[in-house]
Design a protein around this motif. Structure first.
Motif, PDB file in Angstrom:
ATOM      1  N   ILE A   1      30.314  27.257  40.080  1.00  0.00           N
ATOM      2  CA  ILE A   1      30.766  28.000  38.900  1.00  0.00           C
ATOM      3  C   ILE A   1      30.928  27.064  37.705  1.00  0.00           C
ATOM      4  O   ILE A   1      30.507  27.386  36.581  1.00  0.00           O
ATOM      5  CB  ILE A   1      32.093  28.723  39.193  1.00  0.00           C
ATOM      6  N   ILE A   2      31.514  25.909  37.925  1.00  0.00           N
ATOM      7  CA  ILE A   2      31.756  24.960  36.830  1.00  0.00           C
ATOM      8  C   ILE A   2      30.433  24.501  36.218  1.00  0.00           C
ATOM      9  O   ILE A   2      30.270  24.469  34.988  1.00  0.00           O
ATOM     10  CB  ILE A   2      32.577  23.762  37.334  1.00  0.00           C
ATOM     11  N   ILE A   3      29.468  24.148  37.062  1.00  0.00           N
ATOM     12  CA  ILE A   3      28.169  23.695  36.556  1.00  0.00           C
ATOM     13  C   ILE A   3      27.473  24.818  35.786  1.00  0.00           C
ATOM     14  O   ILE A   3      26.923  24.601  34.691  1.00  0.00           O
ATOM     15  CB  ILE A   3      27.290  23.196  37.714  1.00  0.00           C
ATOM     16  N   GLU A   4      27.495  26.031  36.341  1.00  0.00           N
ATOM     17  CA  GLU A   4      26.844  27.160  35.685  1.00  0.00           C
ATOM     18  C   GLU A   4      27.489  27.484  34.342  1.00  0.00           C
ATOM     19  O   GLU A   4      26.801  27.738  33.349  1.00  0.00           O
ATOM     20  CB  GLU A   4      26.899  28.383  36.606  1.00  0.00           C
ATOM     21  N   ARG A   5      28.808  27.468  34.279  1.00  0.00           N
ATOM     22  CA  ARG A   5      29.503  27.778  33.032  1.00  0.00           C
ATOM     23  C   ARG A   5      29.325  26.673  31.993  1.00  0.00           C
ATOM     24  O   ARG A   5      29.244  26.961  30.788  1.00  0.00           O
ATOM     25  CB  ARG A   5      30.996  28.000  33.295  1.00  0.00           C
ATOM     26  N   LEU A   6      29.271  25.417  32.428  1.00  0.00           N
ATOM     27  CA  LEU A   6      29.023  24.333  31.477  1.00  0.00           C
ATOM     28  C   LEU A   6      27.662  24.502  30.812  1.00  0.00           C
ATOM     29  O   LEU A   6      27.492  24.217  29.626  1.00  0.00           O
ATOM     30  CB  LEU A   6      29.099  22.980  32.189  1.00  0.00           C
ATOM     31  N   TRP A   7      26.686  24.973  31.581  1.00  0.00           N
ATOM     32  CA  TRP A   7      25.343  25.184  31.028  1.00  0.00           C
ATOM     33  C   TRP A   7      25.296  26.442  30.160  1.00  0.00           C
ATOM     34  O   TRP A   7      24.636  26.456  29.115  1.00  0.00           O
ATOM     35  CB  TRP A   7      24.337  25.291  32.167  1.00  0.00           C
ATOM     36  N   THR A   8      25.980  27.483  30.581  1.00  0.00           N
ATOM     37  CA  THR A   8      25.893  28.771  29.886  1.00  0.00           C
ATOM     38  C   THR A   8      26.730  28.804  28.612  1.00  0.00           C
ATOM     39  O   THR A   8      26.276  29.317  27.580  1.00  0.00           O
ATOM     40  CB  THR A   8      26.339  29.907  30.826  1.00  0.00           C
ATOM     41  N   LEU A   9      27.936  28.286  28.665  1.00  0.00           N
ATOM     42  CA  LEU A   9      28.859  28.393  27.530  1.00  0.00           C
ATOM     43  C   LEU A   9      28.632  27.267  26.528  1.00  0.00           C
ATOM     44  O   LEU A   9      29.535  26.496  26.202  1.00  0.00           O
ATOM     45  CB  LEU A   9      30.309  28.383  28.025  1.00  0.00           C
ATOM     46  N   ARG A  10      27.419  27.207  26.019  1.00  0.00           N
ATOM     47  CA  ARG A  10      27.101  26.256  24.954  1.00  0.00           C
ATOM     48  C   ARG A  10      27.112  27.014  23.625  1.00  0.00           C
ATOM     49  O   ARG A  10      26.392  28.001  23.460  1.00  0.00           O
ATOM     50  CB  ARG A  10      25.735  25.614  25.198  1.00  0.00           C
TER      51      ARG A  10
END
Length: 220
Positions: free
Chosen positions: A25-34
């Protein structure tokens, strides 16, 4: 690492699962929430300029970014009045915010339950320790005593190890969503105010060909 997993007993399995899920979740959100992907700076001003020239390609705008999709939803209803534009913008923005908050609830849940799982492991370990102590030869069964104490300590440490970063990233992502939302509101308001004072005819280019608005746009 394997010794710690074995020492912690079966409660290490859900803790390990929570750890893997939180990492994904953390990796996905770091990529998505730019911010530059969701609400790039200057898009509101560019849209105002395109509206003034009658060169707004709504299909290009919708595919540009989530903010572009929000602005396109408002522009499609520009001829229905100022309030309709605001309503459509609000509806589209709500959907974008919902997407930005995706998976934050599971991450917060992981941050909340992993210390409790660790605490459960502590309780189970201490129960085993006291069960050994009260037995007839409990004092001499040092291996079992050490195993119960180890389980109590390892599961607690593992639960906190998972919960602390999960909680930190959960708060961080919440703050990032708020910042991006404010940026979206500022640019959407810029477009709304421009439309409220714009006196020309709004023309759209709704042809799908091309990635940029073209000069061949005609009022629809």
């Amino acid at each position: 690492m394997m010794d710690a997993l074995i020492a912690g007993g079966w409660l290490m399995i859900p803790l390990l699962g929570c750890s893997l899920l939180a990492t994904v979740i953390i990796i996905e959100r770091l990529w998505t929430l730019r911010a530059k992907r969701i609400a790039p700076y200057g898009l509101g001003q560019e849209v105002c300029s395109l509206v003034a020239r009658g060169q707004v390609n709504l299909y290009w705008l919708e595919g540009h970014s989530p903010l572009g999709g929000v602005l396109a939803a408002g522009l499609r209803n520009a001829r229905l009045g100022h309030e309709q534009v605001r309503a459509r913008l609000q509806e589209a923005a709500t959907a974008v915010i919902h997407d930005m908050e995706r998976f934050l609830s599971p991450l917060g849940t992981i941050a909340a339950i992993t210390p409790l799982i660790g605490l459960l492991g502590t309780v189970v370990g201490m129960i085993e320790v006291f069960a050994v102590i009260v037995s007839a030869d409990g004092v001499g069964r040092t291996a079992e005593l050490a195993g119960g104490i180890s389980r109590a300590l390892v599961t607690t440490a593992a639960g906190l190890t998972v919960a602390i970063p999960a909680l930190m990233f959960h708060r961080y992502f919440q703050r990032r969503v708020e910042e991006i939302t404010v940026r979206m509101e500022e640019q959407a308001s810029q477009v709304v105010e421009f439309l409220a004072h714009y006196r020309g005819e709004i023309g759209f280019n709704e042809q799908r060909e091309g990635e940029r608005p073209g000069a061949e746009a005609r009022p629809s």
